[in-house]
Design a protein around this motif. Structure first.
Motif, PDB file in Angstrom:
ATOM      1  N   ALA A   1      34.770  89.409 -66.173  1.00 54.00           N
ATOM      2  CA  ALA A   1      34.590  90.606 -66.992  1.00 54.00           C
ATOM      3  C   ALA A   1      35.355  91.809 -66.457  1.00 54.00           C
ATOM      4  O   ALA A   1      34.966  92.952 -66.716  1.00 54.00           O
ATOM      5  CB  ALA A   1      33.106  90.947 -67.133  1.00 54.00           C
ATOM      6  N   ASN A   2      36.458  91.576 -65.723  1.00 54.49           N
ATOM      7  CA  ASN A   2      37.246  92.715 -65.255  1.00 54.49           C
ATOM      8  C   ASN A   2      37.898  93.427 -66.437  1.00 54.49           C
ATOM      9  O   ASN A   2      38.123  92.849 -67.501  1.00 54.49           O
ATOM     10  CB  ASN A   2      38.283  92.277 -64.220  1.00 54.49           C
ATOM     11  N   ALA A   3      38.188  94.699 -66.246  1.00 50.10           N
ATOM     12  CA  ALA A   3      38.631  95.548 -67.351  1.00 50.10           C
ATOM     13  C   ALA A   3      39.922  95.062 -67.989  1.00 50.10           C
ATOM     14  O   ALA A   3      40.087  95.129 -69.217  1.00 50.10           O
ATOM     15  CB  ALA A   3      38.787  96.990 -66.865  1.00 50.10           C
ATOM     16  N   GLN A   4      40.869  94.583 -67.178  1.00 51.27           N
ATOM     17  CA  GLN A   4      42.138  94.134 -67.739  1.00 51.27           C
ATOM     18  C   GLN A   4      41.942  92.920 -68.652  1.00 51.27           C
ATOM     19  O   GLN A   4      42.513  92.849 -69.747  1.00 51.27           O
ATOM     20  CB  GLN A   4      43.123  93.789 -66.611  1.00 51.27           C
ATOM     21  N   ALA A   5      41.124  91.959 -68.205  1.00 56.46           N
ATOM     22  CA  ALA A   5      40.875  90.772 -69.021  1.00 56.46           C
ATOM     23  C   ALA A   5      40.149  91.133 -70.308  1.00 56.46           C
ATOM     24  O   ALA A   5      40.454  90.606 -71.388  1.00 56.46           O
ATOM     25  CB  ALA A   5      40.068  89.750 -68.224  1.00 56.46           C
ATOM     26  N   MET A   6      39.172  92.018 -70.203  1.00 56.05           N
ATOM     27  CA  MET A   6      38.420  92.406 -71.401  1.00 56.05           C
ATOM     28  C   MET A   6      39.308  93.155 -72.392  1.00 56.05           C
ATOM     29  O   MET A   6      39.220  92.944 -73.600  1.00 56.05           O
ATOM     30  CB  MET A   6      37.230  93.276 -70.999  1.00 56.05           C
ATOM     31  N   ALA A   7      40.170  94.027 -71.891  1.00 60.14           N
ATOM     32  CA  ALA A   7      41.088  94.751 -72.775  1.00 60.14           C
ATOM     33  C   ALA A   7      42.036  93.788 -73.473  1.00 60.14           C
ATOM     34  O   ALA A   7      42.314  93.924 -74.680  1.00 60.14           O
ATOM     35  CB  ALA A   7      41.875  95.789 -71.972  1.00 60.14           C
ATOM     36  N   ALA A   8      42.550  92.807 -72.718  1.00 56.16           N
ATOM     37  CA  ALA A   8      43.440  91.812 -73.323  1.00 56.16           C
ATOM     38  C   ALA A   8      42.712  91.036 -74.410  1.00 56.16           C
ATOM     39  O   ALA A   8      43.245  90.815 -75.505  1.00 56.16           O
ATOM     40  CB  ALA A   8      43.978  90.867 -72.255  1.00 56.16           C
ATOM     41  N   GLY A   9      41.471  90.609 -74.129  1.00 49.39           N
ATOM     42  CA  GLY A   9      40.703  89.857 -75.110  1.00 49.39           C
ATOM     43  C   GLY A   9      40.428  90.654 -76.372  1.00 49.39           C
ATOM     44  O   GLY A   9      40.545  90.145 -77.497  1.00 49.39           O
ATOM     45  N   LEU A  10      40.066  91.918 -76.213  1.00 55.64           N
ATOM     46  CA  LEU A  10      39.830  92.769 -77.374  1.00 55.64           C
ATOM     47  C   LEU A  10      41.096  92.949 -78.201  1.00 55.64           C
ATOM     48  O   LEU A  10      41.061  92.937 -79.444  1.00 55.64           O
ATOM     49  CB  LEU A  10      39.296  94.128 -76.916  1.00 55.64           C
ATOM     50  N   ALA A  11      42.222  93.119 -77.524  1.00 56.66           N
ATOM     51  CA  ALA A  11      43.493  93.271 -78.236  1.00 56.66           C
ATOM     52  C   ALA A  11      43.850  91.996 -78.989  1.00 56.66           C
ATOM     53  O   ALA A  11      44.325  92.053 -80.130  1.00 56.66           O
ATOM     54  CB  ALA A  11      44.597  93.641 -77.251  1.00 56.66           C
ATOM     55  N   VAL A  12      43.629  90.841 -78.357  1.00 54.95           N
ATOM     56  CA  VAL A  12      43.918  89.561 -79.014  1.00 54.95           C
ATOM     57  C   VAL A  12      43.105  89.418 -80.295  1.00 54.95           C
ATOM     58  O   VAL A  12      43.636  89.059 -81.359  1.00 54.95           O
ATOM     59  CB  VAL A  12      43.634  88.390 -78.057  1.00 54.95           C
ATOM     60  N   LEU A  13      41.809  89.689 -80.231  1.00 50.31           N
ATOM     61  CA  LEU A  13      40.965  89.535 -81.410  1.00 50.31           C
ATOM     62  C   LEU A  13      41.347  90.537 -82.496  1.00 50.31           C
ATOM     63  O   LEU A  13      41.274  90.224 -83.694  1.00 50.31           O
ATOM     64  CB  LEU A  13      39.494  89.692 -81.028  1.00 50.31           C
ATOM     65  N   SER A  14      41.770  91.724 -82.092  1.00 53.76           N
ATOM     66  CA  SER A  14      42.236  92.709 -83.068  1.00 53.76           C
ATOM     67  C   SER A  14      43.492  92.220 -83.785  1.00 53.76           C
ATOM     68  O   SER A  14      43.604  92.324 -85.016  1.00 53.76           O
ATOM     69  CB  SER A  14      42.508  94.046 -82.365  1.00 53.76           C
ATOM     70  N   VAL A  15      44.446  91.676 -83.030  1.00 53.45           N
ATOM     71  CA  VAL A  15      45.672  91.147 -83.631  1.00 53.45           C
ATOM     72  C   VAL A  15      45.352  89.987 -84.571  1.00 53.45           C
ATOM     73  O   VAL A  15      45.903  89.889 -85.678  1.00 53.45           O
ATOM     74  CB  VAL A  15      46.662  90.696 -82.538  1.00 53.45           C
ATOM     75  N   MET A  16      44.457  89.108 -84.147  1.00 58.05           N
ATOM     76  CA  MET A  16      44.116  87.961 -84.981  1.00 58.05           C
ATOM     77  C   MET A  16      43.563  88.402 -86.330  1.00 58.05           C
ATOM     78  O   MET A  16      43.881  87.828 -87.369  1.00 58.05           O
ATOM     79  CB  MET A  16      43.111  87.064 -84.259  1.00 58.05           C
TER      80      MET A  16
END
Length: 468
Positions: A312-327
Motif C-alpha cells: 500500500a505504498n503511495a507510489q503503487a496506489m497512485a499507479a493503480g488509481l491512474a490505471v483504473l482511471s485510464v481503463m
C-alpha cells in the motif's frame, strides 16, 4: 542516450551518466552477478537485443527500428509502456512528498484504490495490498486456511500461481516444483473435473480451490459451467473459491475479471496484480469477503497478523488509481473485446491453410496458438525429429523468426508445450493485429515450404541434445 551533467543537489550520482557509461555491459553484468542462465538462453535463441526505449506497444533499438510487443512483460504492461496518465500520477505523488509508510496512520490512497477495485466486484468487501501476484496468492491461501479452519488447498493441474513456497505448493507444473519439497499439503485436480473436486471435498479438510479462469500455461479455459458448479460444491462443503486473476484480470479477457464471463460466479477471494501496476511500481491485491477479513483480523492483537513492508505504498496506489482511471476513460475493456475478436478470428481462419496449426483458443487479448502433428509425410518426418529431441521446439522455431525477421516479441506458453501465447498490451488495435497476422503468415509459409525455420530447428535440436 547522451551523457548528462550531474544534477544540482544530487551529489555524484547521475542515472543518465551511469547508463551512458555502463549500459553496454548489460549482458555481461547479468552473466556475472545475476541469473547466469538468462543471458546464455537469450544468446542461444537470438533474443539478445538491445532496446533503447519503449512507448505504448513498441520497443525501439538504437537504429530506430520498432519491435511490436505481444508479450506485455508477461501481462504487466496492460496499458503499454509509459502511459502518460500513469507517468503524471507518479510524478504528482513524488512531488507531493507524502508521509508514506509510517505504519501508524491511515493514508487515503489505499482506501481510494480499494474502493475503486471493489466497485468491479460488488460481492466483495475488503482488500489487502501487497507487492506482487505471488504475494496476493499467499495472502489468499493464508486467509482461506484461517477462515475455514481447514489445512488443504486444491488447485488445478498445469496451474501457475507463483513461485514462493506457499504459491509453489499450488503450482501445477512439476518443473517449477522439483527440488523444493517439502511443500504445503495441497492436492491437484484436473481443470474442469467436478467429480475429482467432489471426491476431495468429501474428505472434509479442504479450505479452498484456487483456479485461474484461463490458465496461463497453455491458455486453457475452464469449461463452460465449471466455475459455477465448482462454487456450489465448495459452498456445500464449507470451502472457499479463490480466483487467481493475476494475469487474466483488469480487462485481459474482455471482462474486467475473467470469472465474470460466467453468470453467477462470485469467488470468496480474488487475487490481482500485474497490470494494476501500470508497469511501474509492483503491486498485488487480495480481495475478499468481509467475514473472511474480520475473522483473520479478529482483534487489535491481530492487527498485523498479515502485512507487507512495502504494501500500500503511495507510489503503487497512485499507479493503480491512474490505471483504473485510464481503463474507464479510454473504455479499455470494450476495446479488448473488439480487438481480441478480430485477432482470434484472423488466426482461426489460418487453421484451414496450415496443417501445422492445430488450434487457436482464448478470450480477449489472451490467445493461445497451438501447433500439432502435420499430415503430409515430408512435414511429419521433420516434426517427429523435433519431438524426439524436445517437445516445444517447433513453437520456439516460430517465436524466433517472429522476432529476428519481423521484429515481434512473443513467447512459448510453457515448457514442453507447442503453444505460443499472445498477451499484448490491452491498447493494441487493428494496425497491430494486421502486423502480427502478416508476420505469422510469413513464418508459417516458410515452415510449410521447408525454409529457414527448419534450419533454425536443427540448431535448437543440437542445443537440446547438448543440454541433456
Amino acid at each position: 542516450m547522451t551523457t548528462a551533467e550531474p544534477a544540482a543537489g544530487t551529489g555524484e550520482f547521475d542515472l543518465g551518466t551511469l547508463l551512458a557509461e555502463r549500459g553496454g555491459e548489460r549482458y555481461a553484468l547479468h552473466a556475472r552477478y545475476l541469473n547466469h542462465q538468462l543471458p546464455r538462453m537469450l544468446h542461444t535463441i537470438g533474443f539478445d537485443k538491445v532496446y533503447e526505449h519503449a512507448e505504448g506497444a513498441y520497443f525501439f533499438d538504437a537504429d530506430g527500428n520498432d519491435y511490436l510487443d505481444m508479450l506485455a512483460g508477461f501481462g504487466v504492461m496492460g496499458l503499454g509502456r509509459h502511459h502518460p496518465v500513469v507517468r503524471k500520477a507518479l510524478h504528482d505523488v513524488l512531488d507531493a512528498s507524502l508521509a508514506d509508510l509510517t505504519r501508524f496512520d491511515c493514508p487515503p490512497l489505499p482506501g481510494l484504490l480499494a474502493e475503486k477495485l471493489l466497485a468491479h466486484s460488488p460481492h466483495l468487501d475488503r482488500v489487502f495490498f501487497g507487492n506482487s501476484g505471488t504475494e496476493a496468492v499467499e495472502g489468499a491461501l493464508k486467509f482461506a486456511r484461517y477462515a475455514t479452519g481447514k489445512p488443504r488447498i486444491l488447485y488445478c493441474a498445469h496451474a501457475f500461481h507463483g513461485l514462493t513456497t506457499g504459491s509453489l505448493s499450488v503450482n501445477g507444473e512439476p518443473g517449477f516444483r522439483d527440488g523444493f519439497a517439502p511443500l504445503l499439503p495441497d492436492t491437484p485436480v484436473p481443470l474442469g473435473d467436478l467429480d475429482a473436486l467432489e471426491r476431495e471435498l468429501r474428505k472434509g479438510d479442504v479450505a479452498a480451490l484456487i483456479v485461474e479462469p484461463i490458465q496461463g500455461k497453455g491458455v486453457h479455459e475452464a469449461p463452460p459451467g465449471y466455475l459455477r458448479a465448482a462454487q456450489e460444491l465448495l459452498r456445500r462443503h464449507k470451502a472457499l473459491l479463490i480466483a487467481d486473476e493475476v494475469q487474466t484480470g483488469l480487462g485481459r479477457t474482455g471482462d474486467f475479471y475473467a470469472y465474470q464471463h460466467e453468470d453467477g460466479v462470485e469467488p470468496d477471494l480474488v487475487c490481482v496484480a500485474k497490470a494494476l501496476s501500470g508497469g511501474y511500481v509492483p503491486v498485488g491485491a487480495t480481495l475478499g469477503r468481509d467475514w473472511i477479513f474480520k475473522k483473520v483480523y479478529s482483534s487489535m492483537d491481530r492487527v498485523l497478523v498479515h502485512s507487507a513492508s512495502f504494501g500500500a505504498n503511495a507510489q503503487a496506489m497512485a499507479a493503480g488509481l491512474a490505471v483504473l482511471s485510464v481503463m474507464e476513460n479510454e473504455q479499455i475493456v470494450a476495446g479488448v473485446r473488439a480487438t481480441g475478436e478480430l485477432l482470434k478470428s484472423r488466426l482461426t481462419a489460418l487453421t484451414e491453410k496450415y496443417e501445422l496449426l492445430a488450434d487457436v483458443r482464448g478470450r480477449g487479448l489472451m490467445i493461445g496458438i497451438e501447433f500439432g502433428r502435420p499430415k503430409s509425410l515430408k512435414l511429419r518426418s521433420r516434426w517427429a525429429m523435433l519431438q524426439a529431441a524436445r517437445k516445444g521446439l517447433f513453437a520456439q522455431m516460430v517465436v524466433v523468426p517472429l522476432l529476428q525477421r519481423h521484429r515481434i516479441l512473443t513467447q512459448v506458453s510453457g515448457d514442453h508445450m507447442e503453444v505460443i501465447k499472445l498477451i499484448p498490451p490491452l491498447i493494441i488495435g487493428e494496425r497491430e493485429v494486421e502486423r502480427f497476422v502478416d508476420a505469422f503468415t510469413a513464418v508459417m509459409d516458410d515452415a510449410h515450404d521447408g525454409g529457414l525455420v527448419w534450419d533454425f530447428g536443427k540448431t535448437l535440436v543440437k542445443q537440446a541434445v547438448a543440454n541433456r
